[in-house]
Design an enzyme around this catalytic site. Sequence first.
Site, PDB file in Angstrom:
ATOM      1  N   LYS A 147     -14.390  15.257  19.949  1.00  0.00           N
ATOM      2  CA  LYS A 147     -14.401  17.009  20.788  1.00  0.00           C
ATOM      3  C   LYS A 147     -15.028  17.687  20.307  1.00  0.00           C
ATOM      4  O   LYS A 147     -15.042  18.076  18.938  1.00  0.00           O
ATOM      5  CB  LYS A 147     -12.429  17.106  21.147  1.00  0.00           C
ATOM      6  CG  LYS A 147     -12.146  18.351  22.279  1.00  0.00           C
ATOM      7  CD  LYS A 147     -10.940  18.034  22.398  1.00  0.00           C
ATOM      8  CE  LYS A 147     -10.426  18.717  23.226  1.00  0.00           C
ATOM      9  NZ  LYS A 147      -9.176  19.168  23.182  1.00  0.00           N
TER      10      LYS A 147
HETATM   11  C1  E4P Z   1      -7.451  20.493  26.203  1.00  0.00           C
HETATM   12  O1  E4P Z   1      -8.383  19.586  25.910  1.00  0.00           O
HETATM   13  C2  E4P Z   1      -6.682  21.489  25.872  1.00  0.00           C
HETATM   14  O2  E4P Z   1      -6.010  20.782  24.880  1.00  0.00           O
HETATM   15  C3  E4P Z   1      -6.046  22.039  26.412  1.00  0.00           C
HETATM   16  O3  E4P Z   1      -6.149  21.933  27.443  1.00  0.00           O
HETATM   17  C4  E4P Z   1      -5.737  24.007  25.796  1.00  0.00           C
HETATM   18  O4  E4P Z   1      -4.670  24.539  27.078  1.00  0.00           O
HETATM   19  P1  E4P Z   1      -4.041  25.587  27.270  1.00  0.00           P
HETATM   20  O5  E4P Z   1      -5.180  26.638  28.168  1.00  0.00           O
HETATM   21  O6  E4P Z   1      -2.379  25.389  27.623  1.00  0.00           O
HETATM   22  O7  E4P Z   1      -4.506  26.174  25.831  1.00  0.00           O
END
Ligand code: E4P
Length: 217
Positions: free
Chosen positions: A87
């Site tokens: 990622k």
């Molecule tokens: C995506 O990969 C992120 O981990 C995540 O969806 C972020 O979500 P949040 O805005 O609820 O922290």
Amino acid sequence: MKFFIDTANLAQIKEAQDLGILDGVTTNPSLMAKEGITGRDNILKHYVDICNIVDGDVSAEVIATDFEGMVKEGEQLASLHQQIVVKIPVIKEGIKAIKYFTDNGIKTNCTLVFSAGQALLAAKAGATYVSPFIGRLDDISSDGLNLIADIRLIYDNYGYETQILAASVRHSMHIIDCAKLGADVMTGPLLSIVGLLKHPLTDLGLAQFLADYNKGN
Ligand code: E4P
């Protein structure tokens, strides 16, 4: 649509896996910290633990923000387990790193995407997944779902194979709306996934069926 769970909590990952509908997991440094997983070695071990619970792709985020650092870290993450997807944030160095990993057969998830232009660059670099954060856009009075629609249109116009992974999903209606818009994947908390099951008429109907059955037995 693929269903990913967005957490580093092993119990919740196991619960979603046991439902039989889980296609993968996304994590990020904040989700790791929330579970008290700190220190490089513990974090790496936790990724392997997650991979051993689920069958699908598991996103593991790099911390480095320079190309060389991202490549080094991403290669280490990818070597942990065949299910690991590296990622990478959608910054200049990140796009270079995504292209590098694409050329070397390593799956990537381009994260922290908030605009169609960022998603276009991620696709051109060959990202496996692009993660538009819809909930965080909603938080600042912007429409996260519009972004999903824009990216879908652009990718379909040119046949980009990058999968739209709707991220920062906050509730069950986000999942329904993303499915209507043609997102390939959604990642959200366990509550938003099981929330899809909720309907008072189901509860009432089931209670009635059971009561009627019990009258004759
Ligand atoms: C995506 O990969 C992120 O981990 C995540 O969806 C972020 O979500 P949040 O805005 O609820 O922290």
